[in-house]
Structures are given as C-alpha cells and as structure tokens.
Design a protein around this motif. Structure first.
Motif, PDB file in Angstrom:
ATOM      1  N   THR A   1       0.833  -1.196   0.000  1.00 26.13           N
ATOM      2  CA  THR A   1       0.000   0.000   0.000  1.00 26.13           C
ATOM      3  C   THR A   1       0.874   1.255   0.000  1.00 26.13           C
ATOM      4  O   THR A   1       2.105   1.174   0.016  1.00 26.13           O
ATOM      5  N   SER A   2       0.223   2.409   0.044  1.00 27.03           N
ATOM      6  CA  SER A   2       0.962   3.675   0.040  1.00 27.03           C
ATOM      7  C   SER A   2       1.498   4.049   1.413  1.00 27.03           C
ATOM      8  O   SER A   2       2.298   4.976   1.541  1.00 27.03           O
ATOM      9  N   THR A   3       1.075   3.332   2.446  1.00 27.07           N
ATOM     10  CA  THR A   3       1.504   3.635   3.813  1.00 27.07           C
ATOM     11  C   THR A   3       2.517   2.601   4.284  1.00 27.07           C
ATOM     12  O   THR A   3       2.206   1.407   4.312  1.00 27.07           O
ATOM     13  N   PRO A   4       3.730   3.017   4.667  1.00 30.30           N
ATOM     14  CA  PRO A   4       4.714   2.033   5.153  1.00 30.30           C
ATOM     15  C   PRO A   4       4.283   1.455   6.492  1.00 30.30           C
ATOM     16  O   PRO A   4       4.136   2.172   7.474  1.00 30.30           O
TER      17      PRO A   4
ATOM     18  N   ILE B   1       5.140   7.448  16.376  1.00 32.20           N
ATOM     19  CA  ILE B   1       5.640   7.390  15.003  1.00 32.20           C
ATOM     20  C   ILE B   1       4.584   6.710  14.144  1.00 32.20           C
ATOM     21  O   ILE B   1       4.124   5.619  14.474  1.00 32.20           O
ATOM     22  N   GLY B   2       4.206   7.348  13.038  1.00 34.86           N
ATOM     23  CA  GLY B   2       3.244   6.735  12.135  1.00 34.86           C
ATOM     24  C   GLY B   2       2.151   7.693  11.719  1.00 34.86           C
ATOM     25  O   GLY B   2       2.025   8.800  12.243  1.00 34.86           O
TER      26      GLY B   2
ATOM     27  N   ASN C   1      -2.428   6.325  -5.145  1.00 34.89           N
ATOM     28  CA  ASN C   1      -1.162   6.955  -4.768  1.00 34.89           C
ATOM     29  C   ASN C   1      -0.012   5.981  -4.956  1.00 34.89           C
ATOM     30  O   ASN C   1      -0.212   4.764  -4.960  1.00 34.89           O
ATOM     31  N   LYS C   2       1.194   6.523  -5.097  1.00 32.50           N
ATOM     32  CA  LYS C   2       2.377   5.664  -5.196  1.00 32.50           C
ATOM     33  C   LYS C   2       2.510   4.807  -3.954  1.00 32.50           C
ATOM     34  O   LYS C   2       2.278   5.274  -2.833  1.00 32.50           O
ATOM     35  N   ILE C   3       2.905   3.568  -4.133  1.00 34.56           N
ATOM     36  CA  ILE C   3       3.066   2.681  -2.987  1.00 34.56           C
ATOM     37  C   ILE C   3       4.336   3.023  -2.215  1.00 34.56           C
ATOM     38  O   ILE C   3       5.248   3.663  -2.729  1.00 34.56           O
ATOM     39  N   ALA C   4       4.365   2.590  -0.971  1.00 37.70           N
ATOM     40  CA  ALA C   4       5.562   2.757  -0.148  1.00 37.70           C
ATOM     41  C   ALA C   4       6.733   2.028  -0.801  1.00 37.70           C
ATOM     42  O   ALA C   4       6.560   0.968  -1.396  1.00 37.70           O
TER      43      ALA C   4
END
Length: 367
Positions: free
Chosen positions: A10-13, A230-231, A42-45
């Motif tokens: 996905t786009s979120t690491p 963090i996140g 969106n671009k992936i992580a």
C-alpha cells in the motif's frame, strides 16, 4: 528468471510493507523478479526501491469504482498472466479476493494467500465479507501461508493447514546506535526526558488512545515523561484532539512517518505496544532487535514473537496503574546485548538471510 506477482503493498509504510521489502529486495533473493499489482491512487511505499528491480502496476481501488476496478484487473491479467509463475497475495483480510479469482481464470498456476493479521481491522461489512470468502478460499488458492498460528486460525477454515512464514528482519539494521539516539533526542528537545515510544499505524487496532491515558497518569507524579508516536493513519486527528482534551500537548509528539526506525528505537527509553490484535508484529521484532525494554499487550507480542528477556506483556484488561508501573520499571532496565539478540533471532528463524534462502528455494522450485 522466474516472475512473481505480489499483491498487498500500500501507500503507507507498515508491517506488511516492511515484510515485503525485507524479502523481495533482499540481496540473496536471486533468480526471481517481483512485480507489484496495487489497487491504489497513490504511489506505494518504497516504490523507488522496488522499481530498481521490478515493476509496479496500479489499478483503481474497488472502493472508488467497483466496475472499473474489475475491468482493469481483467485487462491486466489478460495481457500479463503468462509472464507470472505465481501470484503472492499478502493480506490483512479476505474482504476482496477478485484479483485471485481473475488470476486463476487467466491461467496463473500458483495462487498463494498469505495472512498477516489475526483480527478484523475494518467495520461490520468487512468482517462479513471476510467470513464469507474464508470458506471459499480453498477453491481459489493453491498455497496458504500465515505469519503466525493465530493469523492462520483467523484467516482459514479448519480443514486448511497453513505454512508459517516468519516475519524475519535484518537484525543489524535496528541495532542500538548511541549517535542516532543523541541526535534525535537533541533535535526533539528530549534530553533529560523519560521517552516512551510507539511505532504503528494510527488506528483502532494499535490502541494509541490507551497510551494517552497512561501518559495522563504518569505526568501527575513526574512531568519528565514524553510520549513519541511514530506513524500516520485514520485516527491521527482524533488522537490529536484527545491529546488536547487531556492537556497533554506539551508531553506528546506526533512525529509522523519516519524512515530510520532503528534510530528512533535507539532514542526511546521504553517501547510501548498496546495493540488489540496482531498477526506477528514486524515492529515488535524490530524493537527487540534494538534491545530496548518493551511493555506490550499480550495481543501485541505473542509467544511466537517473543525473543528478548526484557519484554513485559500485560493483559488489555489490566488496570492502567499496572501499565504505568511496568513502564516505570522497564525504563530502568538495560537494553539487551546485540550478540545475544543476534543469536536468538537466528535460533528462532527471524534472521532474514536464512529465511530468504528458504523462500527463494520455494519460488525457484515452481513450474
């Protein structure tokens, strides 16, 4: 060169994304090319790193346009299916299995489903769809993987036996670093503070709201405590509002997404992890690779993922006072020694180099 089509980035690491990068981009994964198919606008992580070795393809998400989603999937597999020996689907839920059905329809021989979770992250509809597809997955997939026994039990019906694939990591990458500790603490004005750290998607599953309640109690007696989150995620604004309501703005830092997780773990004094459920947490392993004392829920770090001796596990039903006391005691504990950590990761099959070799052999054996 054998080509594997990967689904699940996905786009979120996050945990699944880290897992895939650890395996797919490992230097020892030779003779295999991993391409990624992603339902995302969106671009992936990690897209830049991935594209140095493979391809990334995008289709519109099903939630945005169901008909176009299916149309684009059919077009992709009709055009490209002959290139791939297998589809490897890394999932937190079986809510959407359209891509697996279409991949099989267009002749991809090996359909690997890989469970990365042990509970429902979404709402009621997602739960219903997951349960419905759970009992048909045996007619769609050919191989069944899971990150833990709990993740296998939740994902698959009782007649399916899943292969446990360890969420292995590069232990050295997360080792304690005194220089990075000092640099981050100076930058965020944390010198002289007792720093409670948490890394994870800002989401109901991760239960960050409990950390705010813990902080509210801790600072009554000692205002040197700081909480660093963090996140990113859907609960960010809600958590910021709750921080304000509890009068914690001075004591809580929302640091957003960060790349140097090892550095941040080094900057923390204790890692806190009150998740409501996990498959087998990647960040739980990364924190243990760093050697930092950990206070976690029994749902966050299960027996399979327990490596270090300085991990305290607490039931989510325990009073907040128990969490506070455990954090106070854990901050006084020493980090585990790197040499001991490294050996334990190897013996429990969480060292990435050894596990990549096993997976590489499996993929190369497919025909």
């Amino acid at each position: 060169m054998k080509k594997i089509l990967v689904i699940g980035m996905t786009s979120t690491p996050g945990g699944v994304e880290s897992f895939l990068i650890n395996y797919c981009l490992n230097k020892n994964m030779t003779g295999i090319q991993f391409d990624f198919l992603c339902p995302s606008e969106n671009k992936i992580a990690y897209s830049e790193e991935i594209e140095t070795q493979g391809n990334v393809y995008y289709v519109v998400p099903k939630s945005k346009n169901m008909l176009l989603h299916k149309k684009q999937l059919k077009k992709f597999f009709k055009t490209n299916s002959k290139e791939y020996i297998a589809v490897w689907a890394n999932l937190n839920s079986l809510m959407n299995v359209d891509f697996l059905k279409i991949a099989r329809r267009y002749g991809i021989k090996h359909i690997i489903v890989h469970s990365h979770n042990s509970g429902n992250m979404g709402g009621f509809l997602q739960k219903i769809l997951h349960m419905k597809n759970k009992y048909f997955i045996g007619k769609i997939a050919t191989e069944y993987w899971a990150c833990s026994i709990g993740a296998a039990k939740w994902f698959y019906p009782q007649n399916i036996t899943a292969t446990i694939v360890k969420n292995a990591i590069n232990v050295e990458k997360y080792a304690f670093d005194q220089f990075k500790r000092e640099k981050i603490r100076e930058e965020y004005d944390l010198d002289g503070c007792k720093v409670i750290g948490h890394i994870g998607r800002l989401h109901f599953q991760k239960n960050q709201s409990q950390l705010l309640t813990i902080m509210q109690q801790l600072i009554h007696a000692d205002e040197s405590y700081r909480l660093v989150l963090i996140g990113s995620g859907p609960d960010r604004e809600t958590l910021i509002e709750e921080t304000s309501q509890k009068g914690l703005e001075k004591y809580v830092i929302f640091a957003g997404e960060q790349k140097d997780i090892g550095g941040w773990l080094s900057a923390f004094d204790v890692f806190t992890f009150p998740s409501r459920f996990e498959g087998l947490s990647i960040v739980g392993l990364e924190a243990q690779a760093n050697g930092i004392p950990i206070v976690a829920s029994t749902k966050a770090i299960n027996d399979e993922g327990l490596i270090n001796s300085n991990v305290t596990r607490i039931s989510l039903d325990s009073p907040i006072e128990v969490w506070c006391q455990s954090i106070k005691l854990s901050i006084k504990e020493e980090r585990c020694e790197y040499s001991i950590i490294k050996e334990k990761f190897r013996s429990k099959c969480f060292d990435i180099d050894a596990e990549v070799e096993k997976m590489s052999k499996f993929f190369l054996s497919l025909y």
